[in-house]
Design a protein around this motif. Structure first.
Motif, PDB file in Angstrom:
ATOM      1  N   LEU A  58       0.802  -1.228   0.000  1.00  0.00           N
ATOM      2  CA  LEU A  58       0.000   0.000   0.000  1.00  0.00           C
ATOM      3  C   LEU A  58       0.837   1.281   0.000  1.00  0.00           C
ATOM      4  O   LEU A  58       0.295   2.370   0.189  1.00  0.00           O
ATOM      5  N   ARG A  59       2.131   1.163  -0.251  1.00  0.00           N
ATOM      6  CA  ARG A  59       2.962   2.373  -0.226  1.00  0.00           C
ATOM      7  C   ARG A  59       2.503   3.410  -1.255  1.00  0.00           C
ATOM      8  O   ARG A  59       2.611   4.614  -1.018  1.00  0.00           O
ATOM      9  N   GLY A  60       1.979   2.950  -2.384  1.00  0.00           N
ATOM     10  CA  GLY A  60       1.531   3.874  -3.435  1.00  0.00           C
ATOM     11  C   GLY A  60       0.307   4.684  -3.063  1.00  0.00           C
ATOM     12  O   GLY A  60      -0.012   5.676  -3.724  1.00  0.00           O
ATOM     13  N   VAL A  61      -0.403   4.262  -2.017  1.00  0.00           N
ATOM     14  CA  VAL A  61      -1.602   4.987  -1.585  1.00  0.00           C
ATOM     15  C   VAL A  61      -1.493   5.412  -0.117  1.00  0.00           C
ATOM     16  O   VAL A  61      -2.490   5.779   0.508  1.00  0.00           O
ATOM     17  N   ALA A  62      -0.295   5.375   0.425  1.00  0.00           N
ATOM     18  CA  ALA A  62      -0.089   5.700   1.844  1.00  0.00           C
ATOM     19  C   ALA A  62      -0.589   7.099   2.185  1.00  0.00           C
ATOM     20  O   ALA A  62      -1.068   7.341   3.296  1.00  0.00           O
ATOM     21  N   ASP A  63      -0.534   8.021   1.225  1.00  0.00           N
ATOM     22  CA  ASP A  63      -0.996   9.385   1.476  1.00  0.00           C
ATOM     23  C   ASP A  63      -2.506   9.458   1.703  1.00  0.00           C
ATOM     24  O   ASP A  63      -3.014  10.453   2.219  1.00  0.00           O
ATOM     25  N   LEU A  64      -3.239   8.398   1.329  1.00  0.00           N
ATOM     26  CA  LEU A  64      -4.696   8.377   1.500  1.00  0.00           C
ATOM     27  C   LEU A  64      -5.128   7.797   2.844  1.00  0.00           C
ATOM     28  O   LEU A  64      -6.316   7.846   3.184  1.00  0.00           O
TER      29      LEU A  64
END
Length: 198
Positions: A58-64
């Protein structure tokens, strides 16, 4: 050797999903399976849908993380692992882009709510001449998504062929609705859905 699935979402995949996103019932929950960087997760969230992104990483969506209306679930969907959601959880839309694990097809169909929309695009046979993925295990056969939908979903749009942008590839795309009830005066066929403009 196991061939990895590319997580970078093709521009054309996004255009396909954006075109058919209006078919997803307004405000209904949307699942982005193998969400990668969350391009489609972000699209449906902007459109007012509660969204669930599932991926092994989930690193690619961690900002969410912690964003209202966004649920993130780390799960390995392969290696014989069980489906990570309760069997009665349903979605108004399910998006899969650039990912193929055939044992999940029945789960995806079962997870669509009545009237829910499946938007699926990934690589197809013939892609090997352009690079990875090249293993048949990661490439759809001619008409395979149509076979997945047969008898369960109303196919709104289907494509299979070569694309040149953002890079050369062979892809297969499906937009289908979980509604095959006969329409009035249509001799047993379902009521046709409006095709969103290109």
């Amino acid at each position: 050797m196991v061939e990895s699935h590319p997580h970078a979402v093709l521009q054309s995949a996004s255009a396909w999903v954006e075109r058919f996103a209006p078919l997803v019932p307004s405000g209904g929950p949307v699942l982005d399976l193998a969400c990668g960087s969350g391009r489609h997760l972000r699209l449906f969230h902007r459109l007012g849908h509660p969204v669930l992104g599932i991926d092994i990483d989930l690193r690619g969506v961690a900002d969410l993380a912690g964003t209202p209306g966004v649920e993130l679930l780390a799960a390995d969907l392969e290696q014989g692992n069980p489906w990570p959601l309760p069997p009665n959880r349903r979605f108004a839309g399910i998006v899969v882009a650039n990912y193929l694990h055939r044992p999940l097809f029945p789960r995806l169909l079962d997870a669509l709510a009545p009237g829910g929309v499946l938007l699926y695009e990934t690589f197809a046979m013939g892609n090997a001449r352009f690079g990875k993925p090249s293993s048949p295990g990661f490439l759809l056969r001619q008409g395979e998504l149509l076979e997945v939908a047969r008898g369960r979903l109303q196919v709104v749009a289907y494509e299979h062929g070569e694309v040149a942008s953002p890079r050369a590839a062979v892809v297969q795309r499906l937009a289908a609705v979980a509604d095959i009830a006969p329409g009035q005066g249509l001799d047993g066929d379902p009521e046709p859905r409006p095709l969103p403009a290109r």
